[in-house]
Write an enzyme that holds these catalytic residues in place. Structure first.
Site, mmCIF file in Angstrom:
data_model
loop_
_atom_site.group_PDB
_atom_site.id
_atom_site.type_symbol
_atom_site.label_atom_id
_atom_site.label_comp_id
_atom_site.label_asym_id
_atom_site.label_seq_id
_atom_site.Cartn_x
_atom_site.Cartn_y
_atom_site.Cartn_z
ATOM 1 C CG ASP A 118 20.651 -27.282 -4.285
ATOM 2 O OD1 ASP A 118 20.060 -27.545 -3.220
ATOM 3 O OD2 ASP A 118 20.418 -27.862 -5.359
ATOM 4 C CD GLN B 227 11.711 -31.054 -4.346
ATOM 5 O OE1 GLN B 227 10.913 -30.744 -3.474
ATOM 6 N NE2 GLN B 227 12.233 -30.163 -5.161
ATOM 7 C CE LYS C 86 14.146 -27.769 -3.270
ATOM 8 N NZ LYS C 86 13.878 -26.843 -4.403
ATOM 9 N N GLY D 125 18.163 -31.992 -8.353
ATOM 10 C CA GLY D 125 19.185 -32.366 -7.370
ATOM 11 C C GLY D 125 20.525 -31.913 -7.931
ATOM 12 C CB ALA D 126 23.242 -29.943 -6.357
HETATM 13 C C1 RUB Z 1 17.298 -30.168 -4.630
HETATM 14 C C2 RUB Z 1 17.845 -29.903 -3.285
HETATM 15 C C3 RUB Z 1 18.665 -31.008 -2.713
HETATM 16 C C4 RUB Z 1 20.084 -30.832 -3.139
HETATM 17 C C5 RUB Z 1 20.775 -32.105 -2.840
HETATM 18 O O1 RUB Z 1 16.457 -29.156 -5.092
HETATM 19 O O2 RUB Z 1 17.724 -28.861 -2.699
HETATM 20 O O3 RUB Z 1 18.635 -31.000 -1.303
HETATM 21 O O4 RUB Z 1 20.182 -30.596 -4.526
HETATM 22 O O5 RUB Z 1 22.044 -32.015 -3.340
HETATM 23 P P1 RUB Z 1 15.642 -29.394 -6.452
HETATM 24 P P2 RUB Z 1 23.132 -33.046 -2.883
HETATM 25 O O6 RUB Z 1 14.797 -30.596 -6.248
HETATM 26 O O7 RUB Z 1 14.859 -28.123 -6.605
HETATM 27 O O8 RUB Z 1 16.675 -29.570 -7.539
HETATM 28 O O9 RUB Z 1 22.653 -34.350 -3.431
HETATM 29 O O10 RUB Z 1 24.389 -32.501 -3.420
HETATM 30 O O11 RUB Z 1 23.226 -33.099 -1.418
#
Ligand code: RUB
Length: 350
Positions: free
Chosen positions: A240, A199, A251, A52-53
């Protein structure tokens, strides 16, 4: 187990160690991992133990704080050189979420402005801790800003996990949903499963179910069905990386959700903090992470595809601005045309 999990932070600093929930084990097992070596933090980011970013932005900052404590440098220059080497290793773990670079750069700036080794060590640890605290506050503000876009009895679709588990706490897209519910509105959620890493089913369904928010899980392939049958009337996802033009990287699968929402006249919102904006890059400079094929050819240890099959497994895709109804941030909601409205959000923050 569920009560325990959400009262704890996704990632935290404790006794000069980084403590994380191992998200690869959720929802069946609650496992905490503790690291005192920045290389282990880098590995945890790569292996999706933390993901998650915003969560990887803060984890990167904590990783650099560990690197500072691990360094045996006697001079400021030596310490900066140790931190630069650690930064490179942490940065190379995942290429798409811009928050990682943001977290690392913020710590490097603090280090470069420090006067001596012991002062730098102290200030980078303090800054990383502050970033973790700020993350929760920012998400709560974002939630409040976004909640006005949602009405009583809305059913909102979300994709992937942009919740407490993608941040230090509260969440971005799910933070907006939490704030909408807290404002007294009745809100239901449809969560996509989000193959291949799931996820949506492992983390989003888990978080919302725990909070008593009405959530239904759908396979990714049922997005069109639920929209065509009016089972959903709004969409909110995280991001992200967001470019100054309003191009949103999130994603894999987000783009097709946005396209289908457009087809069915369903508003499509993105919620992300200002640290997710990349005001310099153009789409051709953004690297989309390609992940290993076994994420697609297996579910857990079970093989679901023939041996030797070729796989294309991009982790993210890009949603163009014309499909996006609004971008919710802690500084307000940007509406089209994005180049103008995003610029205004940053100016208002100064
Ligand atoms: C995570 C992903 C999430 C964003 C959410 O991908 O795509 O939607 O990171 O970010 P992964 P935010 O699980 O591959 O890291 O919380 O900023 O909206």
């Amino acid at each position: 187990m569920e009560d325990k999990i959400l009262s704890l932070k996704t990632v935290a600093w404790k006794d000069n160690k980084v403590v994380m929930i191992d998200q690869t084990k959720l929802p069946s097992e609650l496992v905490f991992v503790e690291y005192n070596d920045y290389k282990d933090v880098a590995n945890a980011i790569k292996m999706l133990i933390v993901r998650g970013a915003p969560a990887i932005g803060v984890s990167g900052a904590f990783g650099l704080a560990l690197a500072a404590l691990q360094s045996s440098a006697n001079t400021k220059d030596q310490l900066i050189s140790d931190l630069e080497s650690a930064k490179k290793i942490l940065f190379e773990t995942r290429p798409t979420a811009v928050n990682l670079a943001w977290g690392l750069d913020k710590i490097m700036n603090v280090a470069k402005n420090g006067s001596d080794v012991s002062e730098i060590k102290k200030s980078v640890v303090q800054t990383a801790q502050q970033m973790a605290e700020d993350d929760v506050k920012i998400n709560m503000k974002m939630g409040k800003n976004g909640s006005v876009l949602f009405d009583d009895n809305d059913t909102v679709m979300t994709h992937c996990n942009a919740g407490a588990l993608a941040t230090v706490g509260y969440g971005t897209a799910l933070g907006v949903i939490r704030a909408t519910k807290d404002s007294g509105k009745n809100i239901k959620v449809i969560a996509t499963e989000t193959r291949p890493v799931q996820q949506g089913s492992r983390l989003t369904a888990f978080e919302l179910h725990h909070d008593g928010i009405d959530v239904s899980l759908i396979p990714d392939t049922a997005v069109g069905y639920t929209m065509a049958n009016r089972l959903v009337n709004k969409v909110v996802v995280g991001a992200d990386r967001i470019l100054r033009t309003g191009h949103v990287y999130n994603k894999i699968g987000t783009y097709q959700v946005a396209l289908m929402a457009k087809q069915h006249g369903i508003p499509f919102y993105v919620a992300a903090p200002l640290s997710t904006f990349d005001m310099k890059s153009n789409p051709e400079n953004v690297i989309i992470e390609q992940r290993k094929g076994t994420e697609v050819t297996q579910i857990g240890d079970k093989k679901t595809a023939p041996d030797g099959i070729k796989v294309i497994n991009p982790a993210f895709d890009m949603t163009p601005p014309e499909l996006i109804s609004g971008i919710i941030t802690e500084a307000g909601v940007a509406k089209p045309p994005y180049e103008e409205s995003i610029k205004k959000l940053f100016e208002a923050k100064k």
